[in-house]
Design a protein around this motif. Structure first.
Motif, PDB file in Angstrom:
ATOM      1  N   LYS A  57       2.956   0.775  -6.060  1.00  0.00           N
ATOM      2  CA  LYS A  57       2.023   1.907  -6.195  1.00  0.00           C
ATOM      3  C   LYS A  57       2.195   2.879  -5.030  1.00  0.00           C
ATOM      4  O   LYS A  57       2.232   4.091  -5.216  1.00  0.00           O
ATOM      5  CB  LYS A  57       0.593   1.351  -6.241  1.00  0.00           C
ATOM      6  N   THR A  81       4.784   3.380  -3.281  1.00  0.00           N
ATOM      7  CA  THR A  81       6.053   4.093  -3.370  1.00  0.00           C
ATOM      8  C   THR A  81       5.925   5.341  -4.246  1.00  0.00           C
ATOM      9  O   THR A  81       6.618   6.324  -4.051  1.00  0.00           O
ATOM     10  CB  THR A  81       7.139   3.152  -3.920  1.00  0.00           C
ATOM     11  N   TRP A  82       5.019   5.245  -5.219  1.00  0.00           N
ATOM     12  CA  TRP A  82       4.826   6.405  -6.105  1.00  0.00           C
ATOM     13  C   TRP A  82       3.906   7.457  -5.491  1.00  0.00           C
ATOM     14  O   TRP A  82       3.770   8.543  -6.024  1.00  0.00           O
ATOM     15  CB  TRP A  82       4.255   5.937  -7.446  1.00  0.00           C
ATOM     16  N   ASP A  83       3.218   7.127  -4.400  1.00  0.00           N
ATOM     17  CA  ASP A  83       2.315   8.099  -3.772  1.00  0.00           C
ATOM     18  C   ASP A  83       3.073   9.331  -3.295  1.00  0.00           C
ATOM     19  O   ASP A  83       4.243   9.234  -2.932  1.00  0.00           O
ATOM     20  CB  ASP A  83       1.635   7.461  -2.547  1.00  0.00           C
TER      21      ASP A  83
END
Lengths: 167, 303, 416
Positions: free
Chosen positions: A28, A30-32
């Motif tokens: 999660k 990493t997607w920020d």
């Protein structure tokens, strides 16, 4: 014994699940949005040096932002959409025509914005003077800190304007 | 035959859907603009006859801004200075007589902004004292124009000072130069300088036009030929208020320009048209063989 | 302990059989995989889809070699590098674009075939469900792929579709995920940008294709035990019929082996399809490559009309027919409801719709309504189109709600 075997199996499964949750959290994150992107989400504008009826264009979140100190001689001077900073009144808005997103041009001698694409017109408070734009120029969320303005944060003044449905 | 009936139903629904989302939807979304085949009906044909020899004497007034390289006439300012002064670089006139419409030019020389349907800040001032002068200058330009010009020359003369074409390596100030980088530093100062000049030119141009005119690299895929034809013929017919002037090219001039745009925007067209029949021919033979195999396998399976 | 013949020569049939059971596999998967004889060309759509997916995979691999997933280079890498510099790059791109569009046409034909003949009932539920999951993953794959050329439509479709989640997180999750904002989290930025193109590139070339390949295996697997349906929905005793075939009674047996008999028909249908497909690739590709997407992405300029590719139009129109949040609910409803079709059809009949009374009307209404929604989805939402769109969207929802009642009242066919 069979109970104990089942229990150990389940305990192992539950523990592995815990690890999976941890991995999921990392995924999660990493997607920020990256820190540089988030930092770009807030733009501070210094309003102290502004000259009357002179349009400055800043950039916030990839969009052009109109900033203009509106003088008393300007017909829009008493408009509630202007933001009071000390004794001055400022016009702040996202500089994209609400019709199709073109960037309107300011004509100081006429005290209005004219959109090059389809001829929409706005006054110096961003109100529509001539269609096709369906609504006034959008005021971005802002917070006042003395003569400085932070775009991207909802300050007291912004919330008041929001309550009056001005933004 | 039941299978053919089923096929007919499938094809019917497919075609109805196709018709709805393609031809019909696009006819609703885009207004149709009727073209005039580059005849410029709003401009009256000039009755006076131009004299090329007189035109040659009058050309000095043009050479105040324009170059005519084929005649050895240089522009008084280089590209960057011209852009700083006028907002845009005045075109070289060597090929003007080959692609622009005669009556358009005669009207244009007398009243440029009005004839081009351009904004009042149009850089070119009225430049002919009388209709006779205008006709003479046009006659001269026609007399010096080459019989045959390349598609790129047409593009450069008519469009190239406002519209880059990066797939054709064209910028508003000329072709991207072939440069070499410094082997010790990997820097390419010449190219960097060229790029700075392009950037400066584009900034001036954007001020002059209101926005930067688009790069026309793949415009042939983005707009239909009919759109481009009618747009070039009269930009106002599609985009009322646009800063793009009517440039007044002839039908042949437009075809040349279009050829250039196609060469940068759809370079595979020739190959596509060559390979297409081969592939389809192969597949037809494949289908015949497949049919024969199918028949042999299914023989005697049904009553 | 398995027995391995020490004298078997490597890579001979015997040697391979001992290690990989190749003859058993061939028998189970093809020469003794029994298919009903009573079928028509619509039964070849699965093979047509597999072939189209193969075309997408192969052309995609070649495009991948030169595509550059950055906001600066994506557009030019597609429209300049691949289209004019790479040898036959244009061919791969046209195949990829046309296949991406046509694959949905075939999926819809395949779906409606399944609905028409009732091929989702009595042991075939998992075929339908895995098929619908494939439809959803293909949709995701198509959307992610559409972002990659980074033209105006890529950008604004990405903008508009991700914006849908704004209302979703604010109103359905109580803003729980609203920092930095669900939309910003999906995009990795305030507007679609480098992070956006990077993650959609990953989804398009790795994650979604993996999911699709896995689901295709599941879909094929789900077919093996219940066998393929036939034109009359007849229940066939596959063992008995297979024995007849093996005894040489080719005419009497109701089944045929997959290889070579069924395959011969598949290949013939495929060959006709390929003629149609490559005609599109060479002479009629515009429908699959929207002109607007040949304008480079410009965050400061919205195109006058924003619409998705044709295969999303019917769901897009359902979305538009309602205000923002109810629209999202309706949109979710019409997608999810398809998954549970086998359980909404309460009739025991497995038969073509033409023999099923009211269901026949239901089927044609559904088809016509979806075509209408598709067409309206592309038209600008003005005047009469808005009203028609609302009617068509309500009709679609009403049709699905009515389905269990219609099928419950259906008379059983025959003595079953």
């Amino acid at each position: 014994m069979s109970d104990r075997r089942d229990f150990m199996g389940m305990a192992l499964g539950a523990f592995a699940g815990l690890g999976a949750l941890g991995a999921l959290y990392a995924a999660k994150r990493t997607w920020d949005p990256l820190p540089s992107v988030k930092a770009g989400g807030f733009t501070t504008i210094d309003l102290s040096g502004a000259k009357e009826n002179e349009l400055n264009t800043e950039v916030w979140r990839g969009k052009p932002i109109f900033v203009m100190k509106v003088g008393k001689n300007n017909p829009a001077y008493n408009d509630k959409r202007l933001i009071k900073v000390g004794n001055d009144r400022f016009f702040i808005a996202i500089g994209l025509c609400t019709h199709l997103g073109c960037i309107p041009t300011y004509f100081p001698e006429k005290n209005k914005f004219i959109c090059p694409c389809h001829g929409g017109q706005f006054d110096a408070a961003g109100k529509v003077l001539k269609a096709p734009p369906p609504k006034p120029l959008t005021i971005p969320p802002f917070k006042l800190e003395g003569t400085k303005m932070v775009l991207g944060e909802e300050g007291k003044e912004y919330k008041e304007m929001k309550a009056q449905k001005l933004v | 035959m039941k299978e053919l009936k089923i096929l007919a139903v499938v094809v019917f629904f497919t075609l109805v859907t196709y018709w709805g989302v393609e031809p019909y939807a696009h006819s609703v979304m885009h207004k149709h603009v009727e073209g005039h085949d580059f005849k410029y009906p709003d401009i009256n044909a000039s009755k006076v006859k131009g004299n090329a020899q007189n035109g040659k004497n009058l050309i000095a007034s043009c050479a105040g801004c324009h170059s005519i390289k084929s005649q050895g006439i240089k522009a008084p300012m280089d590209v960057m200075n011209a852009s700083a002064t006028y907002g845009v670089n005045p075109p070289d006139l060597s090929n003007a007589g080959a692609i622009f419409d005669e009556k358009f030019l005669i009207a244009f020389l007398q009243n440029p902004a009005h004839t081009a349907k351009a904004k009042p800040n149009f850089a070119m001032p009225p430049s002919a004292g009388s209709e006779q002068d205008a006709a003479d200058i046009v006659a001269y330009l026609k007399s010096i124009a080459p019989k045959e010009i390349t598609p790129k020359e047409a593009y450069v003369t008519a469009c190239g000072r406002c519209h880059a074409n990066s797939y054709g390596k064209w910028t508003q100030i000329g072709d991207v130069p072939k440069t070499k980088f410094n082997i010790k530093t990997k820097n390419d100062v010449k190219l960097a300088e060229f790029k700075i000049n392009v950037a400066k030119y584009q900034d001036k141009l954007a001020d002059y036009m209101g926005k930067l005119p688009p790069d026309l690299k793949v415009i042939v895929r983005a707009r239909s030929k009919h759109f481009l034809e009618t747009f070039v013929e009269d930009p106002q017919s599609h985009l009322p208020g646009t800063a793009m002037p009517r440039v007044g090219v002839t039908k042949e001039g437009f075809e040349k320009i279009y050829e250039y745009l196609e060469s940068t925007g759809d370079p595979s067209k020739a190959k596509r048209e060559k390979v297409g029949p081969i592939v389809l021919g192969f597949l037809v033979i494949f289908a015949i063989l497949a049919f024969l195999w199918y028949k042999s396998q299914w023989k005697g399976l049904k009553d | 302990m398995a027995h391995f013949d020490p004298n078997a020569k490597p890579f001979t049939k015997k040697w391979l059989n001992e290690r990989l059971a190749i003859e058993t596999i061939e028998r189970v998967m093809s020469t003794e995989y029994w298919i009903p004889k009573n079928i028509n060309f619509l039964w070849a759509m699965g093979m047509v889809l597999a072939a189209t997916f193969g075309l997408l995979l192969i052309s995609g691999i070649f495009l991948l070699m030169y595509y550059i997933p950055t906001t600066k280079e994506a557009f030019n890498s597609v429209n300049y590098l691949i289209m004019s510099q790479v040898g036959y790059g244009w061919l791969w791109r046209h195949i990829h674009a046309v296949a991406a569009s046509v694959v949905f046409l075939i999926i819809y034909i395949h779906m409606f075939t399944g609905i028409y003949y009732g091929s989702y009932k009595k042991g075939r539920e998992m075929i339908w469900i895995s098929g619908m999951l494939l439809f959803l993953t293909f949709s995701g794959e198509a959307f992610a792929g559409y972002v990659l050329p980074w033209g105006q439509m890529s950008y604004w479709a990405g903008m508009v579709i991700t914006n849908l989640f704004e209302g979703f997180s604010k109103d359905f999750l109580g803003g729980a995920l609203n920092f930095p904002g669900l939309v910003e989290w999906i995009r990795g930025d305030y507007v679609p940008g480098q992070a956006f193109i990077g993650r959609f590139f990953m989804l398009h070339v790795v994650l979604m294709p993996l999911a699709i390949i896995g689901l295709i295996v599941l879909h094929f697997g789900a077919l093996r035990i219940p066998h393929v349906n036939n034109q009359d929905g007849e229940e066939i005793d596959f063992e008995a019929e297979a024995e007849k075939w093996k005894a040489g009674k080719r005419k009497e047996s109701k089944v045929i082996p997959f290889k070579p008999v069924f395959l011969s028909k598949d290949v013939f249908v495929l060959s006709i399809y390929f003629i149609f497909f490559f005609y599109l690739v060479f002479y009629h590709f515009e429908f699959a490559m929207d002109p607007v997407n040949f304008d480079p992405a410009d965050p400061l300029k919205t195109p006058p009309h924003i619409y998705p590719e044709w295969y999303f139009l019917w769901s897009y129109e359902v979305l538009r027919a309602f205000p923002k949040n109810p629209g999202l609910v309706a949109f979710g409803f019409v997608q999810a409801i398809l998954l549970v079709l086998p359980f909404l059809d309460r009739s025991p009949n497995v038969a073509p719709a033409s023999k099923r009374g009211p269901f026949k009307i239901w089927f044609w209404l559904l088809l016509v309504d979806m075509v209408i929604l598709t067409i309206l989805g592309k038209l600008p939402p003005e005047g009469i189109f808005t009203i028609l769109g609302k009617i068509a969207a309500y009709t679609l929802i009403a049709l699905w709600i009515a389905l269990p009642f219609i099928t419950k009242a259906e008379k059983p066919i025959g003595g079953r």
